[in-house]
Motif scaffolding. Structure first.
Motif, PDB file in Angstrom:
ATOM      1  N   UNK A   9       0.821  -1.211   0.000  1.00  0.00           N
ATOM      2  CA  UNK A   9       0.000   0.000   0.000  1.00  0.00           C
ATOM      3  C   UNK A   9       0.856   1.263   0.000  1.00  0.00           C
ATOM      4  N   UNK A  10       0.324   2.277  -0.648  1.00  0.00           N
ATOM      5  CA  UNK A  10       0.899   3.616  -0.607  1.00  0.00           C
ATOM      6  C   UNK A  10      -0.165   4.568  -0.052  1.00  0.00           C
ATOM      7  N   UNK A  11       0.128   5.866   0.000  1.00  0.00           N
ATOM      8  CA  UNK A  11      -0.863   6.843   0.430  1.00  0.00           C
ATOM      9  C   UNK A  11      -1.226   7.723  -0.751  1.00  0.00           C
ATOM     10  N   UNK A  12      -2.513   7.804  -1.052  1.00  0.00           N
ATOM     11  CA  UNK A  12      -3.031   8.687  -2.090  1.00  0.00           C
ATOM     12  C   UNK A  12      -4.075   9.602  -1.469  1.00  0.00           C
ATOM     13  N   UNK A  13      -4.528  10.599  -2.256  1.00  0.00           N
ATOM     14  CA  UNK A  13      -5.579  11.452  -1.707  1.00  0.00           C
ATOM     15  C   UNK A  13      -6.431  12.045  -2.816  1.00  0.00           C
ATOM     16  N   UNK A  14      -7.613  12.496  -2.410  1.00  0.00           N
ATOM     17  CA  UNK A  14      -8.564  13.160  -3.290  1.00  0.00           C
ATOM     18  C   UNK A  14      -9.116  14.379  -2.571  1.00  0.00           C
ATOM     19  N   UNK A  15      -9.662  15.321  -3.330  1.00  0.00           N
ATOM     20  CA  UNK A  15     -10.246  16.529  -2.741  1.00  0.00           C
ATOM     21  C   UNK A  15     -11.646  16.749  -3.291  1.00  0.00           C
ATOM     22  N   UNK A  16     -12.433  17.529  -2.552  1.00  0.00           N
ATOM     23  CA  UNK A  16     -13.807  17.802  -2.959  1.00  0.00           C
ATOM     24  C   UNK A  16     -14.286  19.086  -2.292  1.00  0.00           C
ATOM     25  N   UNK A  17     -15.334  19.665  -2.858  1.00  0.00           N
ATOM     26  CA  UNK A  17     -15.963  20.847  -2.263  1.00  0.00           C
ATOM     27  C   UNK A  17     -17.001  20.458  -1.225  1.00  0.00           C
ATOM     28  N   UNK A  18     -17.378  19.175  -1.204  1.00  0.00           N
ATOM     29  CA  UNK A  18     -18.394  18.673  -0.289  1.00  0.00           C
ATOM     30  C   UNK A  18     -17.977  17.282   0.170  1.00  0.00           C
ATOM     31  N   UNK A  19     -18.280  16.899   1.400  1.00  0.00           N
ATOM     32  CA  UNK A  19     -17.847  15.582   1.870  1.00  0.00           C
ATOM     33  C   UNK A  19     -18.479  14.418   1.113  1.00  0.00           C
ATOM     34  N   UNK A  20     -19.617  14.657   0.460  1.00  0.00           N
ATOM     35  CA  UNK A  20     -20.238  13.605  -0.330  1.00  0.00           C
ATOM     36  C   UNK A  20     -19.755  13.627  -1.786  1.00  0.00           C
ATOM     37  N   UNK A  21     -18.828  14.515  -2.090  1.00  0.00           N
ATOM     38  CA  UNK A  21     -18.223  14.545  -3.422  1.00  0.00           C
ATOM     39  C   UNK A  21     -18.969  15.448  -4.378  1.00  0.00           C
ATOM     40  N   UNK A  22     -18.596  15.393  -5.661  1.00  0.00           N
ATOM     41  CA  UNK A  22     -17.646  14.431  -6.247  1.00  0.00           C
ATOM     42  C   UNK A  22     -16.199  14.699  -5.825  1.00  0.00           C
ATOM     43  N   UNK A  23     -15.439  13.610  -5.684  1.00  0.00           N
ATOM     44  CA  UNK A  23     -14.055  13.686  -5.259  1.00  0.00           C
ATOM     45  C   UNK A  23     -13.123  13.632  -6.466  1.00  0.00           C
ATOM     46  N   UNK A  24     -12.121  14.505  -6.453  1.00  0.00           N
ATOM     47  CA  UNK A  24     -11.127  14.565  -7.527  1.00  0.00           C
ATOM     48  C   UNK A  24      -9.834  13.911  -7.053  1.00  0.00           C
ATOM     49  N   UNK A  25      -9.395  12.894  -7.755  1.00  0.00           N
ATOM     50  CA  UNK A  25      -8.171  12.175  -7.394  1.00  0.00           C
ATOM     51  C   UNK A  25      -6.958  13.068  -7.627  1.00  0.00           C
ATOM     52  N   UNK A  26      -6.085  13.162  -6.629  1.00  0.00           N
ATOM     53  CA  UNK A  26      -4.908  14.032  -6.709  1.00  0.00           C
ATOM     54  C   UNK A  26      -3.592  13.267  -6.784  1.00  0.00           C
ATOM     55  N   UNK A  27      -3.647  11.939  -6.759  1.00  0.00           N
ATOM     56  CA  UNK A  27      -2.432  11.162  -6.907  1.00  0.00           C
ATOM     57  C   UNK A  27      -1.854  10.694  -5.588  1.00  0.00           C
ATOM     58  N   UNK A  28      -0.644  10.174  -5.664  1.00  0.00           N
ATOM     59  CA  UNK A  28       0.018   9.630  -4.478  1.00  0.00           C
ATOM     60  C   UNK A  28       0.636  10.744  -3.646  1.00  0.00           C
ATOM     61  N   UNK A  29       0.482  10.611  -2.333  1.00  0.00           N
ATOM     62  CA  UNK A  29       1.102  11.542  -1.396  1.00  0.00           C
ATOM     63  C   UNK A  29       2.447  11.013  -0.923  1.00  0.00           C
ATOM     64  N   UNK A  30       2.539   9.712  -0.722  1.00  0.00           N
ATOM     65  CA  UNK A  30       3.795   9.108  -0.301  1.00  0.00           C
ATOM     66  C   UNK A  30       3.824   7.643  -0.724  1.00  0.00           C
ATOM     67  N   UNK A  31       5.026   7.078  -0.713  1.00  0.00           N
ATOM     68  CA  UNK A  31       5.183   5.682  -1.085  1.00  0.00           C
ATOM     69  C   UNK A  31       4.841   4.741   0.048  1.00  0.00           C
ATOM     70  N   UNK A  32       5.231   3.491  -0.100  1.00  0.00           N
ATOM     71  CA  UNK A  32       4.935   2.474   0.898  1.00  0.00           C
ATOM     72  C   UNK A  32       5.763   2.692   2.158  1.00  0.00           C
ATOM     73  N   UNK A  33       5.257   2.175   3.275  1.00  0.00           N
ATOM     74  CA  UNK A  33       6.038   2.148   4.499  1.00  0.00           C
ATOM     75  C   UNK A  33       7.073   1.035   4.418  1.00  0.00           C
ATOM     76  N   UNK A  34       8.296   1.299   4.802  1.00  0.00           N
ATOM     77  CA  UNK A  34       9.380   0.331   4.655  1.00  0.00           C
ATOM     78  C   UNK A  34       9.052  -0.986   5.357  1.00  0.00           C
ATOM     79  N   UNK A  35       9.197  -2.079   4.626  1.00  0.00           N
ATOM     80  CA  UNK A  35       8.971  -3.449   5.100  1.00  0.00           C
ATOM     81  C   UNK A  35       7.507  -3.741   5.446  1.00  0.00           C
TER      82      UNK A  35
END
Length: 326
Positions: free
Chosen positions: A236-262
């Motif tokens: 797993x990695x960390x990704x995120x999305x943003x929106x103007x409302x909690x019910x969306x629509x949500x816009x994918x913004x890509x990966x925030x960080x890579x995997x946790x080591x091991x």
């Protein structure tokens, strides 16, 4: 004095004994005497509280989690251990698995939302809610039954989709709860904080796996989560999305960080504290005695988080130094 290389090695592998005593306070992993996972920060006044699960897997066990712990800090360097705040057995209707949780403050009380395994009356994972008068408890079951059960989200193809709750109260005083595995869901909570108010909405963003974290900055809502593109990635990695409302629509913004080591899993927790933003995560670099890091023996870390002028978050590189880096 340790040389820089030795200090980095100690920070990376969490060695115990004389070496560990000379590790820079606040370097990653930040908790070194226990295996901890699924960090959830909460700021109360001058103090930051960090709620974590306690990994107790032995040898080849995958997950063994029976209680939740809380730590606190006033300087992001030194962490006070407040001990267990709840055990899964405190929810009498639950039978196992003290999985990811988050605590928020509202109406003068502290509300704790956690993923557990329900007993045979409602098979599958469920979300529990507990309450306390202080951030360190004692917490007690606030409802006497599950807030969310597997039967309430029938779309999922497996019994563990109702996990990893995240909660956020907006400027209007409405508290939202999001959760999920493979599918992501969101709903409002009633003012009593122990009932769902209205429909449950699916908001699954690309590559969503689990571990959502909900927060808001200005007019923009953020859903940060553990992601897994099975066509490209093993962990797993960390990704995120943003929106103007909690019910969306949500816009994918890509990966925030890579995997946790091991570590196969990763779990984001985001907070602003004393004028700076932080991203909490976990990896599996810590060794305690003869027990090395593993899928069921993880270690909580923290990094600085920065926002761009347009509200997007800058990619985060995971480090051994963490917040001790210049």
């Amino acid at each position: 004095m340790l040389c820089a290389a030795s200090m980095a090695a100690a920070a990376a592998f969490g060695q115990t004994g004389s070496v560990a005593s000379r590790v820079v306070p606040g370097s990653n992993p930040i908790i070194r005497d226990k295996f901890t996972a699924d960090p959830a920060p909460l700021v109360v006044g001058d103090r930051l509280y960090l709620y974590v699960g306690h990994d107790q897997a032995e040898r080849d066990e995958m997950f063994n989690m029976r209680e939740w712990l809380v730590y606190s800090t006033t300087d992001m360097r030194h962490w006070q251990d407040h001990g267990p705040i709840m055990k899964v057995a405190d929810f009498r209707w639950a039978k196992a698995d003290a999985w990811a949780a988050q605590t928020i403050a509202k109406n003068g009380k502290y509300w704790f939302y956690a993923a557990v395994e329900h007993d045979a009356t409602h098979p599958g994972k469920a979300i529990a809610v507990a309450v306390a008068d202080t951030p360190t408890g004692p917490f007690v079951d606030a409802k006497g039954s599950a807030l969310v059960t597997n039967q309430m989200t029938p779309k999922g193809t497996h019994s563990w989709e109702d996990i990893d709750p995240t909660v956020y109260t907006d400027e209007a005083g409405t508290t939202w709860i999001a959760w999920g595995n493979r599918q992501a869901y969101i709903a409002k909570l009633k003012p009593n904080m122990i009932e769902i108010d209205g429909p449950i909405t699916e908001i699954t963003p690309p590559h969503f796996e689990e571990g959502p974290w909900l927060h808001k900055r200005g007019a923009l809502w953020y859903l940060t989560y553990a992601s897994l593109d099975r066509s490209k990635h093993r962990d797993e990695r960390v990704s995120y999305a943003t929106a103007a409302s909690p019910r969306g629509p949500w816009t994918y913004r890509g990966e925030l960080t890579g995997s946790g080591k091991y570590s196969f899993t990763i779990h984001p927790g985001i907070v602003d504290y004393k004028g700076k933003s932080y991203l909490f995560l976990h990896n599996a670099t810590l060794a305690i005695g003869d027990m090395s890091g593993a899928i069921g023996r993880r270690a909580v870390t923290v990094e600085r988080l920065h926002y761009n002028p347009d509200g997007t978050m800058r990619p985060v590189v995971q480090t051994d130094a963490g917040v001790t880096a210049p």
